[in-house]
Scaffold this motif. Structure first.
Motif, PDB file in Angstrom:
ATOM      1  N   THR A 155       1.596   9.267   4.176  1.00 21.70           N
ATOM      2  CA  THR A 155       0.708   9.940   3.220  1.00 21.70           C
ATOM      3  C   THR A 155       1.599   9.992   1.839  1.00 21.70           C
ATOM      4  N   ILE A 156       2.954  10.185   2.011  1.00 18.63           N
ATOM      5  CA  ILE A 156       3.758  10.492   0.741  1.00 18.63           C
ATOM      6  C   ILE A 156       3.768   9.032   0.013  1.00 18.63           C
ATOM      7  N   THR A 157       3.970   8.063   0.978  1.00 13.38           N
ATOM      8  CA  THR A 157       4.132   6.515   0.314  1.00 13.38           C
ATOM      9  C   THR A 157       2.951   6.301  -0.012  1.00 13.38           C
ATOM     10  N   ALA A 158       1.712   6.727   0.292  1.00 10.05           N
ATOM     11  CA  ALA A 158       0.409   6.475  -0.186  1.00 10.05           C
ATOM     12  C   ALA A 158       0.211   7.006  -1.622  1.00 10.05           C
ATOM     13  N   ILE A 159       0.796   8.430  -1.769  1.00  7.46           N
ATOM     14  CA  ILE A 159       0.447   9.168  -2.915  1.00  7.46           C
ATOM     15  C   ILE A 159       1.630   8.500  -3.839  1.00  7.46           C
ATOM     16  N   VAL A 160       2.861   8.253  -3.665  1.00 11.35           N
ATOM     17  CA  VAL A 160       3.512   7.704  -4.486  1.00 11.35           C
ATOM     18  C   VAL A 160       3.061   6.047  -5.155  1.00 11.35           C
ATOM     19  N   GLY A 161       2.449   5.151  -4.233  1.00 10.54           N
ATOM     20  CA  GLY A 161       2.099   4.070  -4.626  1.00 10.54           C
ATOM     21  C   GLY A 161       0.923   4.336  -5.552  1.00 10.54           C
ATOM     22  N   LEU A 162       0.119   5.296  -5.186  1.00 15.20           N
ATOM     23  CA  LEU A 162      -0.988   5.440  -6.237  1.00 15.20           C
ATOM     24  C   LEU A 162      -0.520   6.029  -7.502  1.00 15.20           C
ATOM     25  N   ALA A 163       0.574   7.099  -7.642  1.00 12.78           N
ATOM     26  CA  ALA A 163       1.063   7.330  -8.867  1.00 12.78           C
ATOM     27  C   ALA A 163       1.773   6.371  -9.596  1.00 12.78           C
ATOM     28  N   VAL A 164       2.427   5.335  -8.907  1.00 18.65           N
ATOM     29  CA  VAL A 164       3.168   4.526  -9.674  1.00 18.65           C
ATOM     30  C   VAL A 164       2.381   3.297 -10.229  1.00 18.65           C
TER      31      VAL A 164
ATOM     32  N   HIS B 115      -6.637  12.940   5.145  1.00 17.34           N
ATOM     33  CA  HIS B 115      -5.553  12.189   5.612  1.00 17.34           C
ATOM     34  C   HIS B 115      -6.139  10.685   5.697  1.00 17.34           C
ATOM     35  N   ASP B 116      -7.266  10.324   6.057  1.00 16.63           N
ATOM     36  CA  ASP B 116      -7.652   8.923   6.191  1.00 16.63           C
ATOM     37  C   ASP B 116      -8.025   8.411   4.755  1.00 16.63           C
ATOM     38  N   ILE B 117      -8.315   9.368   4.080  1.00 18.39           N
ATOM     39  CA  ILE B 117      -8.899   8.658   2.782  1.00 18.39           C
ATOM     40  C   ILE B 117      -7.935   8.613   1.785  1.00 18.39           C
ATOM     41  N   THR B 118      -6.686   9.512   1.824  1.00 18.02           N
ATOM     42  CA  THR B 118      -5.577   9.227   1.063  1.00 18.02           C
ATOM     43  C   THR B 118      -4.711   7.996   1.572  1.00 18.02           C
ATOM     44  N   ILE B 119      -4.764   7.665   2.676  1.00 21.47           N
ATOM     45  CA  ILE B 119      -3.723   6.603   2.962  1.00 21.47           C
ATOM     46  C   ILE B 119      -4.548   5.253   2.553  1.00 21.47           C
TER      47      ILE B 119
ATOM     48  N   ILE C  91      -3.082   2.510   0.145  1.00 20.37           N
ATOM     49  CA  ILE C  91      -2.765   1.301   0.378  1.00 20.37           C
ATOM     50  C   ILE C  91      -3.382   0.258  -0.592  1.00 20.37           C
ATOM     51  N   TYR C  92      -4.645   0.779  -1.002  1.00 25.58           N
ATOM     52  CA  TYR C  92      -5.348  -0.230  -1.875  1.00 25.58           C
ATOM     53  C   TYR C  92      -4.578  -0.361  -3.397  1.00 25.58           C
ATOM     54  N   ALA C  93      -3.687   0.980  -3.844  1.00 27.60           N
ATOM     55  CA  ALA C  93      -3.016   0.884  -4.986  1.00 27.60           C
ATOM     56  C   ALA C  93      -1.766   0.065  -4.689  1.00 27.60           C
ATOM     57  N   LEU C  94      -1.221   0.049  -3.343  1.00 30.22           N
ATOM     58  CA  LEU C  94      -0.124  -0.793  -3.134  1.00 30.22           C
ATOM     59  C   LEU C  94      -0.279  -2.330  -3.127  1.00 30.22           C
TER      60      LEU C  94
END
Length: 374
Positions: free
Chosen positions: A35-44, A173-177, A181-184
């Motif tokens: 989840t943290i990886t997904a949030i970081v990817g979304l923010a960056v 959890h599912d929506i955030t991931i 991943i869409y952002a990454l």
């Protein structure tokens, strides 16, 4: 397939299994990391919003020998904006340029026709206003909010508030991931993406509700016995529905994988990429959260209740007393496994438990010359 069926039957009876609840801290840690990886990817990186949400023009060409990279450079030179180019299954190209108006779109179409050596009439231009995308986004957020409220209310009535809370955490959890991943990956966010995100909500809840229903059934009158804790029964519920969850998830993922890797990757259908990636990631995340997040979280919340804490103390005390009794009798410690319980008995649970007491008849007749009863 017969082996898988036999495994499913043994899991359902409690003869074999894995201690999902006992290792819940591992799964919590993995989920937090993802989840943290997904949030970081979304923010960056942010989301690559399509022209449906930003406004702009989309140009569709007939079959051409111009490559995607060449078409992108032509479009960026003609418009002065970044362009997104996709290869279509027909051999043509779809060129999207954000932030252009009607007059500039006509000029871009003419310039593209000259650079690509095609007739201007063979390039079809579509204009999209940003207000339309804003309306779609607002309605999607509204629908998502209403859906979650209704789900929490229904689960609280049908089961209990702890299960409703755990299901809500699993959904977030599912929506955030999926969004992370869409952002990454950098796939474009289109109305098809929104449809996919809203669709996975139901799939995410399906396996969770199945496990919750089994857990509710098996925990009736749980405090009247001293063999199993709530976590034990929760673990049994996961194991008994594990094969079913795997089967339904695999069957759902196969056609979605076909859309993503064949339809989108090989044939180049952009819209298929948009909807199939969100479905694929969402289905996989939903299956994971129902097994590793939702039910262990319910067990954590439930065992905070005074009744369940008292039950856990009694169960552990009974197991310790049984183990000490075996050692006092000189029994060699052995690993015990769970045998199948009678149909009318409390369900067996996979996990550690104390040694069984030795039969009371052991030692009868000792001290007599023949060892026989008189």
């Amino acid at each position: 397939m017969s082996k898988l069926g036999n495994l499913g039957a043994r899991l359902h009876r409690g003869e074999v299994g894995y201690d999902f609840v006992g290792n819940r801290k591992i799964w919590y840690g993995i989920s937090i990391l993802i989840t943290i990886t997904a949030i970081v990817g979304l923010a960056v990186r942010g989301l690559n919003m399509g022209i449906e949400f930003q406004g702009g023009a989309a140009f569709t060409t007939s079959k051409t020998s111009v490559s995607v990279s060449q078409a992108r450079s032509y479009a960026e030179e003609a418009s002065g904006h970044d362009a997104v180019v996709q290869k279509l299954g027909t051999g043509g190209l779809r060129i999207q340029v954000a932030g252009v108006d009607t007059d500039k779109a006509d000029q871009i179409a003419e310039k593209l026709a000259d650079d690509m050596n095609v007739e201007a009439s063979s390039i079809n231009a579509e204009l999209v206003g940003p207000s339309w995308g804003e309306q779609v986004a607002n309605k999607a957020w509204t629908g998502l909010g209403i859906f979650m409220v209704l789900v929490v209310i229904y689960l609280a009535i049908a089961f209990e508030w702890r299960m409703a809370l755990a299901a809500l955490v699993a959904l977030i959890h599912d929506i955030t991931i999926t969004v992370g991943i869409y952002a990454l990956v950098g796939f474009e966010v289109t109305p098809g993406t929104v449809i996919g995100l809203l669709t996975i909500l139901g799939y995410s809840l399906y396996d969770t509700v199945v496990v919750f229903d089994s857990l509710k059934e098996q925990t009736k009158d749980l405090t009247k016995q001293t063999r199993w804790t709530y976590s034990d029964v929760a673990n049994r519920s996961i194991n008994s529905t594990l094969v079913r969850s795997i089967n339904t998830t695999v069957v759902a993922l196969l056609p979605v994988a076909g859309l993503l890797f064949i339809g989108g990757g090989v044939l180049g259908a952009g819209m298929l990429n948009d909807i199939s990636l969100s479905l694929f990631v969402g289905l996989a995340a939903g299956a994971y959260s129902s097994i590793f997040i939702a039910t262990p979280l319910v067990a954590d919340l439930k065992e905070r209740e005074p009744q369940m804490r008292s039950l856990k103390k009694r169960v552990l005390a009974k197991r310790q007393a049984a183990a000490q009794g075996d050692v006092a009798e000189g029994a060699e410690p052995v690993e015990t496994s769970y045998d199948a319980e009678p149909e009318d008995a409390t369900p067996a649970v996979v996990g550690p438990r104390g040694q069984r007491s030795q039969p009371a008849a052991r030692g009868r007749g000792r001290g007599r010359p023949s060892g026989k009863r008189r």
